[in-house]
Design a protein around this motif. Structure first.
Motif, PDB file in Angstrom:
ATOM      1  N   LYS A  96       0.830  -1.209   0.000  1.00  0.00           N
ATOM      2  CA  LYS A  96       0.000   0.000   0.000  1.00  0.00           C
ATOM      3  C   LYS A  96       0.867   1.263   0.000  1.00  0.00           C
ATOM      4  O   LYS A  96       0.548   2.228  -0.688  1.00  0.00           O
ATOM      5  CB  LYS A  96      -0.951  -0.013   1.190  1.00  0.00           C
ATOM      6  N   ALA A  97       1.969   1.242   0.745  1.00  0.00           N
ATOM      7  CA  ALA A  97       2.869   2.395   0.772  1.00  0.00           C
ATOM      8  C   ALA A  97       3.513   2.603  -0.591  1.00  0.00           C
ATOM      9  O   ALA A  97       3.603   3.734  -1.083  1.00  0.00           O
ATOM     10  CB  ALA A  97       3.937   2.201   1.842  1.00  0.00           C
ATOM     11  N   ARG A  98       3.941   1.511  -1.233  1.00  0.00           N
ATOM     12  CA  ARG A  98       4.552   1.604  -2.560  1.00  0.00           C
ATOM     13  C   ARG A  98       3.549   2.142  -3.575  1.00  0.00           C
ATOM     14  O   ARG A  98       3.867   3.055  -4.355  1.00  0.00           O
ATOM     15  CB  ARG A  98       5.073   0.232  -3.014  1.00  0.00           C
ATOM     16  N   GLU A  99       2.345   1.602  -3.545  1.00  0.00           N
ATOM     17  CA  GLU A  99       1.315   2.042  -4.484  1.00  0.00           C
ATOM     18  C   GLU A  99       0.913   3.493  -4.229  1.00  0.00           C
ATOM     19  O   GLU A  99       0.638   4.236  -5.169  1.00  0.00           O
ATOM     20  CB  GLU A  99       0.100   1.119  -4.398  1.00  0.00           C
ATOM     21  N   ALA A 100       0.877   3.907  -2.958  1.00  0.00           N
ATOM     22  CA  ALA A 100       0.534   5.298  -2.628  1.00  0.00           C
ATOM     23  C   ALA A 100       1.571   6.270  -3.186  1.00  0.00           C
ATOM     24  O   ALA A 100       1.244   7.410  -3.529  1.00  0.00           O
ATOM     25  CB  ALA A 100       0.414   5.466  -1.113  1.00  0.00           C
ATOM     26  N   LEU A 101       2.813   5.800  -3.296  1.00  0.00           N
ATOM     27  CA  LEU A 101       3.878   6.623  -3.871  1.00  0.00           C
ATOM     28  C   LEU A 101       3.902   6.527  -5.395  1.00  0.00           C
ATOM     29  O   LEU A 101       4.700   7.198  -6.053  1.00  0.00           O
ATOM     30  CB  LEU A 101       5.241   6.210  -3.302  1.00  0.00           C
ATOM     31  N   GLY A 102       3.040   5.680  -5.942  1.00  0.00           N
ATOM     32  CA  GLY A 102       2.959   5.527  -7.395  1.00  0.00           C
ATOM     33  C   GLY A 102       4.161   4.826  -7.994  1.00  0.00           C
ATOM     34  O   GLY A 102       4.537   5.093  -9.136  1.00  0.00           O
ATOM     35  N   LEU A 103       4.755   3.909  -7.229  1.00  0.00           N
ATOM     36  CA  LEU A 103       5.967   3.221  -7.684  1.00  0.00           C
ATOM     37  C   LEU A 103       5.674   1.780  -8.087  1.00  0.00           C
ATOM     38  O   LEU A 103       4.868   1.102  -7.459  1.00  0.00           O
ATOM     39  CB  LEU A 103       7.010   3.214  -6.565  1.00  0.00           C
ATOM     40  N   GLU A 129       9.592  -2.513 -10.262  1.00  0.00           N
ATOM     41  CA  GLU A 129      10.788  -2.265 -11.069  1.00  0.00           C
ATOM     42  C   GLU A 129      11.487  -0.981 -10.623  1.00  0.00           C
ATOM     43  O   GLU A 129      12.716  -0.937 -10.523  1.00  0.00           O
ATOM     44  CB  GLU A 129      10.427  -2.176 -12.553  1.00  0.00           C
ATOM     45  N   GLU A 130      10.703   0.056 -10.354  1.00  0.00           N
ATOM     46  CA  GLU A 130      11.285   1.329  -9.906  1.00  0.00           C
ATOM     47  C   GLU A 130      11.930   1.191  -8.532  1.00  0.00           C
ATOM     48  O   GLU A 130      13.015   1.727  -8.292  1.00  0.00           O
ATOM     49  CB  GLU A 130      10.206   2.414  -9.872  1.00  0.00           C
ATOM     50  N   VAL A 131      11.272   0.446  -7.654  1.00  0.00           N
ATOM     51  CA  VAL A 131      11.828   0.234  -6.317  1.00  0.00           C
ATOM     52  C   VAL A 131      13.112  -0.584  -6.407  1.00  0.00           C
ATOM     53  O   VAL A 131      14.100  -0.292  -5.734  1.00  0.00           O
ATOM     54  CB  VAL A 131      10.807  -0.452  -5.386  1.00  0.00           C
ATOM     55  N   GLU A 132      13.113  -1.588  -7.274  1.00  0.00           N
ATOM     56  CA  GLU A 132      14.305  -2.412  -7.482  1.00  0.00           C
ATOM     57  C   GLU A 132      15.481  -1.534  -7.921  1.00  0.00           C
ATOM     58  O   GLU A 132      16.596  -1.667  -7.399  1.00  0.00           O
ATOM     59  CB  GLU A 132      14.029  -3.480  -8.532  1.00  0.00           C
ATOM     60  N   GLU A 133      15.223  -0.644  -8.842  1.00  0.00           N
ATOM     61  CA  GLU A 133      16.272   0.237  -9.368  1.00  0.00           C
ATOM     62  C   GLU A 133      16.847   1.127  -8.265  1.00  0.00           C
ATOM     63  O   GLU A 133      18.054   1.316  -8.173  1.00  0.00           O
ATOM     64  CB  GLU A 133      15.701   1.092 -10.499  1.00  0.00           C
ATOM     65  N   LEU A 146      10.336   3.399   1.621  1.00  0.00           N
ATOM     66  CA  LEU A 146       8.919   3.772   1.535  1.00  0.00           C
ATOM     67  C   LEU A 146       8.500   4.764   2.632  1.00  0.00           C
ATOM     68  O   LEU A 146       7.347   5.120   2.724  1.00  0.00           O
ATOM     69  CB  LEU A 146       8.043   2.514   1.619  1.00  0.00           C
ATOM     70  N   GLN A 147       9.463   5.172   3.453  1.00  0.00           N
ATOM     71  CA  GLN A 147       9.236   6.118   4.541  1.00  0.00           C
ATOM     72  C   GLN A 147       8.255   5.572   5.580  1.00  0.00           C
ATOM     73  O   GLN A 147       7.423   6.307   6.107  1.00  0.00           O
ATOM     74  CB  GLN A 147       8.788   7.479   3.989  1.00  0.00           C
ATOM     75  N   LEU A 148       8.380   4.288   5.861  1.00  0.00           N
ATOM     76  CA  LEU A 148       7.568   3.641   6.891  1.00  0.00           C
ATOM     77  C   LEU A 148       8.390   3.557   8.173  1.00  0.00           C
ATOM     78  O   LEU A 148       9.623   3.620   8.135  1.00  0.00           O
ATOM     79  CB  LEU A 148       7.160   2.227   6.463  1.00  0.00           C
ATOM     80  N   ASP A 149       7.704   3.387   9.292  1.00  0.00           N
ATOM     81  CA  ASP A 149       8.381   3.219  10.579  1.00  0.00           C
ATOM     82  C   ASP A 149       8.965   1.813  10.659  1.00  0.00           C
ATOM     83  O   ASP A 149       8.228   0.832  10.775  1.00  0.00           O
ATOM     84  CB  ASP A 149       7.374   3.456  11.712  1.00  0.00           C
ATOM     85  N   VAL A 150      10.281   1.736  10.586  1.00  0.00           N
ATOM     86  CA  VAL A 150      10.975   0.438  10.582  1.00  0.00           C
ATOM     87  C   VAL A 150      10.712  -0.326  11.869  1.00  0.00           C
ATOM     88  O   VAL A 150      10.473  -1.535  11.842  1.00  0.00           O
ATOM     89  CB  VAL A 150      12.499   0.645  10.365  1.00  0.00           C
ATOM     90  N   GLU A 151      10.727   0.353  12.987  1.00  0.00           N
ATOM     91  CA  GLU A 151      10.527  -0.317  14.279  1.00  0.00           C
ATOM     92  C   GLU A 151       9.105  -0.886  14.401  1.00  0.00           C
ATOM     93  O   GLU A 151       8.922  -1.947  14.987  1.00  0.00           O
ATOM     94  CB  GLU A 151      10.814   0.653  15.432  1.00  0.00           C
TER      95      GLU A 151
END
Length: 67
Positions: A9-16, A19-23, A60-65
């Protein structure tokens, strides 16, 4: 919400795309997909799984913890 759902959901919200995340993250697409589908057995081992999850969440700017 499960970890995989949060990532997707975070990736899709960023419109990514994966493939783009992999890069950007240099994490192979199949591992990103495995994280989103919570198929952790596909990852090369627990140390890699944890590192990939942290890097993907940070990207994705999520809270890692929280994850």
């Amino acid at each position: 919400m499960e970890i995989g759902d949060k990532l997707m959901k975070a990736r899709e919200a960023l419109g990514l795309s994966l493939e783009e995340v992999e890069e950007e993250t240099k994490i192979r697409r199949k591992y990103l997909k495995a994280l989103e589908e919570e198929r952790f057995q596909v990852l090369p081992g627990p140390v890699y799984a944890k590192a990939f999850l942290k890097n993907y969440a940070r990207f994705l700017q999520l809270d890692v913890e929280e994850l």
